[in-house]
Design a protein around this motif. Structure first.
Motif, PDB file in Angstrom:
ATOM      1  N   ARG A   7       0.829  -1.204   0.000  1.00  0.00           N
ATOM      2  CA  ARG A   7       0.000   0.000   0.000  1.00  0.00           C
ATOM      3  C   ARG A   7       0.864   1.254   0.000  1.00  0.00           C
ATOM      4  O   ARG A   7       0.619   2.193  -0.763  1.00  0.00           O
ATOM      5  CB  ARG A   7      -0.940  -0.009   1.209  1.00  0.00           C
ATOM      6  CG  ARG A   7      -1.946   1.136   1.174  1.00  0.00           C
ATOM      7  CD  ARG A   7      -2.850   1.150   2.383  1.00  0.00           C
ATOM      8  NE  ARG A   7      -2.054   1.523   3.539  1.00  0.00           N
ATOM      9  CZ  ARG A   7      -1.973   0.827   4.667  1.00  0.00           C
ATOM     10  NH1 ARG A   7      -2.646  -0.283   4.814  1.00  0.00           N
ATOM     11  NH2 ARG A   7      -1.223   1.235   5.671  1.00  0.00           N
ATOM     12  N   ARG A  10       2.465   1.733  -3.427  1.00  0.00           N
ATOM     13  CA  ARG A  10       1.519   2.299  -4.395  1.00  0.00           C
ATOM     14  C   ARG A  10       1.371   3.801  -4.189  1.00  0.00           C
ATOM     15  O   ARG A  10       1.372   4.572  -5.152  1.00  0.00           O
ATOM     16  CB  ARG A  10       0.152   1.628  -4.264  1.00  0.00           C
ATOM     17  CG  ARG A  10       0.100   0.238  -4.802  1.00  0.00           C
ATOM     18  CD  ARG A  10      -1.319  -0.323  -4.950  1.00  0.00           C
ATOM     19  NE  ARG A  10      -2.323   0.307  -4.128  1.00  0.00           N
ATOM     20  CZ  ARG A  10      -2.829  -0.226  -3.015  1.00  0.00           C
ATOM     21  NH1 ARG A  10      -2.418  -1.392  -2.593  1.00  0.00           N
ATOM     22  NH2 ARG A  10      -3.759   0.399  -2.336  1.00  0.00           N
ATOM     23  N   ARG A  11       1.253   4.234  -2.949  1.00  0.00           N
ATOM     24  CA  ARG A  11       1.102   5.667  -2.663  1.00  0.00           C
ATOM     25  C   ARG A  11       2.341   6.456  -3.080  1.00  0.00           C
ATOM     26  O   ARG A  11       2.233   7.535  -3.660  1.00  0.00           O
ATOM     27  CB  ARG A  11       0.812   5.882  -1.188  1.00  0.00           C
ATOM     28  CG  ARG A  11      -0.569   5.451  -0.792  1.00  0.00           C
ATOM     29  CD  ARG A  11      -0.801   5.681   0.669  1.00  0.00           C
ATOM     30  NE  ARG A  11      -2.141   5.235   1.050  1.00  0.00           N
ATOM     31  CZ  ARG A  11      -2.555   5.143   2.287  1.00  0.00           C
ATOM     32  NH1 ARG A  11      -1.749   5.459   3.286  1.00  0.00           N
ATOM     33  NH2 ARG A  11      -3.769   4.739   2.543  1.00  0.00           N
ATOM     34  N   ALA A  13       4.498   5.600  -5.375  1.00  0.00           N
ATOM     35  CA  ALA A  13       4.576   5.586  -6.833  1.00  0.00           C
ATOM     36  C   ALA A  13       3.659   6.650  -7.430  1.00  0.00           C
ATOM     37  O   ALA A  13       4.051   7.367  -8.362  1.00  0.00           O
ATOM     38  CB  ALA A  13       4.206   4.199  -7.375  1.00  0.00           C
ATOM     39  N   LEU A  14       2.455   6.773  -6.906  1.00  0.00           N
ATOM     40  CA  LEU A  14       1.538   7.795  -7.410  1.00  0.00           C
ATOM     41  C   LEU A  14       2.044   9.201  -7.113  1.00  0.00           C
ATOM     42  O   LEU A  14       1.963  10.096  -7.963  1.00  0.00           O
ATOM     43  CB  LEU A  14       0.141   7.590  -6.823  1.00  0.00           C
ATOM     44  CG  LEU A  14      -0.626   6.393  -7.360  1.00  0.00           C
ATOM     45  CD1 LEU A  14      -1.971   6.265  -6.652  1.00  0.00           C
ATOM     46  CD2 LEU A  14      -0.819   6.480  -8.851  1.00  0.00           C
ATOM     47  N   TYR A  54      10.103   7.105  -3.194  1.00  0.00           N
ATOM     48  CA  TYR A  54       9.654   5.939  -3.958  1.00  0.00           C
ATOM     49  C   TYR A  54      10.775   4.903  -4.052  1.00  0.00           C
ATOM     50  O   TYR A  54      10.544   3.710  -3.850  1.00  0.00           O
ATOM     51  CB  TYR A  54       9.193   6.349  -5.358  1.00  0.00           C
ATOM     52  CG  TYR A  54       8.934   5.154  -6.244  1.00  0.00           C
ATOM     53  CD1 TYR A  54       7.859   4.313  -6.015  1.00  0.00           C
ATOM     54  CD2 TYR A  54       9.782   4.850  -7.312  1.00  0.00           C
ATOM     55  CE1 TYR A  54       7.633   3.200  -6.807  1.00  0.00           C
ATOM     56  CE2 TYR A  54       9.563   3.747  -8.113  1.00  0.00           C
ATOM     57  CZ  TYR A  54       8.489   2.929  -7.855  1.00  0.00           C
ATOM     58  OH  TYR A  54       8.264   1.827  -8.632  1.00  0.00           O
ATOM     59  N   GLY A  85       4.302   5.790 -12.409  1.00  0.00           N
ATOM     60  CA  GLY A  85       3.693   5.561 -11.102  1.00  0.00           C
ATOM     61  C   GLY A  85       2.335   4.900 -11.198  1.00  0.00           C
ATOM     62  O   GLY A  85       1.991   4.042 -10.383  1.00  0.00           O
ATOM     63  N   TRP A  86       1.568   5.287 -12.212  1.00  0.00           N
ATOM     64  CA  TRP A  86       0.263   4.654 -12.408  1.00  0.00           C
ATOM     65  C   TRP A  86       0.436   3.207 -12.868  1.00  0.00           C
ATOM     66  O   TRP A  86      -0.351   2.348 -12.499  1.00  0.00           O
ATOM     67  CB  TRP A  86      -0.582   5.446 -13.401  1.00  0.00           C
ATOM     68  CG  TRP A  86      -1.330   6.553 -12.744  1.00  0.00           C
ATOM     69  CD1 TRP A  86      -2.456   6.445 -11.982  1.00  0.00           C
ATOM     70  CD2 TRP A  86      -1.002   7.938 -12.736  1.00  0.00           C
ATOM     71  NE1 TRP A  86      -2.840   7.678 -11.526  1.00  0.00           N
ATOM     72  CE2 TRP A  86      -1.973   8.614 -11.973  1.00  0.00           C
ATOM     73  CE3 TRP A  86       0.017   8.685 -13.312  1.00  0.00           C
ATOM     74  CZ2 TRP A  86      -1.950   9.973 -11.769  1.00  0.00           C
ATOM     75  CZ3 TRP A  86       0.041  10.045 -13.104  1.00  0.00           C
ATOM     76  CH2 TRP A  86      -0.930  10.680 -12.339  1.00  0.00           C
ATOM     77  N   HIS A  89       1.280   1.324  -9.749  1.00  0.00           N
ATOM     78  CA  HIS A  89       0.071   1.232  -8.927  1.00  0.00           C
ATOM     79  C   HIS A  89      -0.843   0.114  -9.444  1.00  0.00           C
ATOM     80  O   HIS A  89      -1.293  -0.742  -8.672  1.00  0.00           O
ATOM     81  CB  HIS A  89      -0.655   2.575  -8.943  1.00  0.00           C
ATOM     82  CG  HIS A  89      -1.914   2.602  -8.155  1.00  0.00           C
ATOM     83  ND1 HIS A  89      -1.937   2.625  -6.778  1.00  0.00           N
ATOM     84  CD2 HIS A  89      -3.218   2.591  -8.552  1.00  0.00           C
ATOM     85  CE1 HIS A  89      -3.182   2.632  -6.362  1.00  0.00           C
ATOM     86  NE2 HIS A  89      -3.976   2.611  -7.416  1.00  0.00           N
ATOM     87  N   ARG A  90      -1.101   0.121 -10.745  1.00  0.00           N
ATOM     88  CA  ARG A  90      -1.968  -0.918 -11.338  1.00  0.00           C
ATOM     89  C   ARG A  90      -1.349  -2.298 -11.222  1.00  0.00           C
ATOM     90  O   ARG A  90      -2.026  -3.282 -10.932  1.00  0.00           O
ATOM     91  CB  ARG A  90      -2.251  -0.605 -12.803  1.00  0.00           C
ATOM     92  CG  ARG A  90      -3.350   0.423 -12.977  1.00  0.00           C
ATOM     93  CD  ARG A  90      -3.737   0.545 -14.401  1.00  0.00           C
ATOM     94  NE  ARG A  90      -4.423  -0.677 -14.821  1.00  0.00           N
ATOM     95  CZ  ARG A  90      -4.753  -0.942 -16.063  1.00  0.00           C
ATOM     96  NH1 ARG A  90      -4.456  -0.106 -17.020  1.00  0.00           N
ATOM     97  NH2 ARG A  90      -5.377  -2.048 -16.372  1.00  0.00           N
ATOM     98  N   LEU A  93      -1.668  -3.559  -7.650  1.00  0.00           N
ATOM     99  CA  LEU A  93      -3.059  -3.926  -7.341  1.00  0.00           C
ATOM    100  C   LEU A  93      -3.449  -5.248  -7.994  1.00  0.00           C
ATOM    101  O   LEU A  93      -4.076  -6.102  -7.363  1.00  0.00           O
ATOM    102  CB  LEU A  93      -4.009  -2.827  -7.817  1.00  0.00           C
ATOM    103  CG  LEU A  93      -4.193  -1.640  -6.889  1.00  0.00           C
ATOM    104  CD1 LEU A  93      -5.148  -0.636  -7.525  1.00  0.00           C
ATOM    105  CD2 LEU A  93      -4.698  -2.063  -5.533  1.00  0.00           C
ATOM    106  N   ARG A  96      -1.202  -8.324  -6.554  1.00  0.00           N
ATOM    107  CA  ARG A  96      -1.036  -8.362  -5.106  1.00  0.00           C
ATOM    108  C   ARG A  96      -1.004  -9.786  -4.559  1.00  0.00           C
ATOM    109  O   ARG A  96      -0.145 -10.128  -3.758  1.00  0.00           O
ATOM    110  CB  ARG A  96      -2.146  -7.565  -4.430  1.00  0.00           C
ATOM    111  CG  ARG A  96      -1.977  -7.459  -2.934  1.00  0.00           C
ATOM    112  CD  ARG A  96      -2.975  -6.531  -2.295  1.00  0.00           C
ATOM    113  NE  ARG A  96      -4.318  -6.794  -2.734  1.00  0.00           N
ATOM    114  CZ  ARG A  96      -5.215  -5.856  -2.992  1.00  0.00           C
ATOM    115  NH1 ARG A  96      -4.900  -4.588  -2.826  1.00  0.00           N
ATOM    116  NH2 ARG A  96      -6.426  -6.155  -3.388  1.00  0.00           N
TER     117      ARG A  96
END
Length: 104
Positions: A7, A10-11, A13-14, A54, A85-86, A89-90, A93, A96
């Motif tokens: 988690r 992901r944050r 990276a965004l 990151y 980053g997106w 994130h993808r 997710l 995972r």
């Protein structure tokens, strides 16, 4: 727990991706078109901080999970893409469960 690490990854990276896009698409054009360097003076260090966070979070997560070096390098290379980053994130997710199984 690895899910917490994922988690946070992901944050981070965004945040890295958003600051890079703001720097490239807003601050740099304002500096050159309007002669307003203040945006780059603010966004440059913010993006640098997000980039370092990151990278640090990626190393911590990869070490904790025992990921292969190739996966870690691919996720690190994404930081150099404006929308990387997106992508990270993808990827995190969607993968995972696989990533959690990789660490077991």
């Amino acid at each position: 727990m690895l899910s917490d690490h994922l988690r946070h990854l992901r944050r981070c990276a965004l945040a890295e991706s958003v600051t890079l896009l703001l720097l490239l698409c807003v601050a740099v054009p304002l500096k050159h078109a309007a002669g307003w360097p203040w945006g780059v003076n603010v966004m440059g260090p913010l993006h640098g901080l997000a980039f370092v966070l990151y990278g640090w979070r990626l190393l911590v997560t990869a070490t904790y999970a025992g990921w292969p070096v190739t996966l870690t390098l691919r996720l690190a290379a994404a930081a150099f893409l404006p929308l990387g980053g997106w992508l990270v994130h993808r990827y995190v997710l969607r993968a995972r469960t696989t990533l959690l199984a990789l660490s077991a």
